[in-house]
Design an enzyme around this catalytic site. Structure first.
Site, mmCIF file in Angstrom:
data_model
loop_
_atom_site.group_PDB
_atom_site.id
_atom_site.type_symbol
_atom_site.label_atom_id
_atom_site.label_comp_id
_atom_site.label_asym_id
_atom_site.label_seq_id
_atom_site.Cartn_x
_atom_site.Cartn_y
_atom_site.Cartn_z
ATOM 1 N N LYS A 121 0.833 -1.208 0.000
ATOM 2 C CA LYS A 121 0.000 0.000 0.000
ATOM 3 C C LYS A 121 0.867 1.256 0.000
ATOM 4 O O LYS A 121 0.665 2.173 -0.793
ATOM 5 C CB LYS A 121 -0.917 0.013 1.226
ATOM 6 C CG LYS A 121 -1.887 1.168 1.215
ATOM 7 C CD LYS A 121 -2.467 1.449 2.575
ATOM 8 C CE LYS A 121 -1.502 2.269 3.396
ATOM 9 N NZ LYS A 121 -2.030 2.724 4.669
ATOM 10 N N ASP A 139 -6.430 1.075 1.102
ATOM 11 C CA ASP A 139 -6.366 1.258 2.548
ATOM 12 C C ASP A 139 -7.717 0.838 3.138
ATOM 13 O O ASP A 139 -8.569 0.291 2.432
ATOM 14 C CB ASP A 139 -6.008 2.713 2.897
ATOM 15 C CG ASP A 139 -7.187 3.654 2.656
ATOM 16 O OD1 ASP A 139 -8.162 3.245 1.973
ATOM 17 O OD2 ASP A 139 -7.147 4.783 3.163
#
Ligand code: SF4
Length: 231
Positions: A121, A139
């Site tokens: 991420k 996220d």
């Protein structure tokens, strides 16, 4: 409506709601963004920005983080959750950036994910925001919203959600979509109180329809959606 048409509609609606969605972590270069995203794990962007306001004044280059004892860096970021392990990762990351990359954060996904504390991420956020390479970082907001809207399945992993979004969203829209889904999740389809009653996507949202059923205790009261970006 097939899956691509549905996604197109979602993209158009969230673009109208959040035309100015952007990365809310303050930074002025790829290195600062990497540090900010690393710090943001399990922590709000607002808190990270408060901490980095002074942190980035004191530490401008990777060498500066290694010039101080670990305990001093820990104190400088103590307002952030998991600050001890984050401080340790920052120093290890800086050592690698200096030794292997001449003091600059690597501009490749592979190089970034080799750095301590930097996962997929974080690498996606840095690649897209600092280096202009399209990416969709998943996220907690992107994950939740994608699942509520039925773009992904409830038990999909973060990687599966990312792959599904990459398949359905045109590549040139990946980065903006990441920001808009975050804004949509952060300010409208919130974890505890999604604004289903006034949601422009209610018609195609299974979860929203479920929540709006008479007698459903999770039903939300209508609150006018805020459609501008927020700091
Ligand atoms: S209808 Fe509710 S759950 Fe569905 S996207 Fe809108 S706010 Fe989120």
């Amino acid at each position: 409506m097939n899956a691509k048409q549905k996604m197109r509609h979602i993209l158009d609606v969230i673009a109208d709601m959040f035309p100015d969605a952007h990365c809310e972590l303050n930074h002025s270069n790829p290195f600062e963004l990497t540090i900010a995203v690393l710090l943001s794990a399990q922590c709000t962007d607002e808190t990270v920005n408060k901490v980095t306001a002074s942190l980035f004044q004191k530490y401008k280059r990777p060498e500066h983080y290694l010039d101080v004892p670990l305990e001093e860096l820990e104190q400088d970021i103590r307002r952030i959750g998991l600050f001890r392990s984050k401080a340790s990762n920052i120093q290890k990351l800086c050592r690698i950036v200096i030794d292997k990359y001449d003091g600059e954060v690597p501009a490749s996904h592979e190089g970034l994910t080799e750095l301590p504390g930097v996962g997929r991420k974080t690498a996606n956020v840095v690649m897209s925001n600092a280096f202009g390479v399209p990416a969709i970082a998943v996220d907690t907001h992107v994950d939740r919203v994608s699942k509520r809207l039925g773009v992904a399945k409830p038990d999909d992993t973060v990687l599966e959600v990312e792959k599904k979004l990459m398949k359905l969203v045109p590549r040139e829209e990946w980065t903006l979509t990441h920001h808009r889904l975050i804004f949509f999740g952060r300010y409208h389809c919130k974890a505890q109180s999604p604004q289903c009653q006034i949601c422009p996507l209610l018609e195609l949202c299974k979860e929203g329809k479920q929540r709006m059923k008479p007698g459903n205790k999770t039903k939300n009261k209508g609150i006018k959606p805020k459609i501008a970006s927020r700091g």
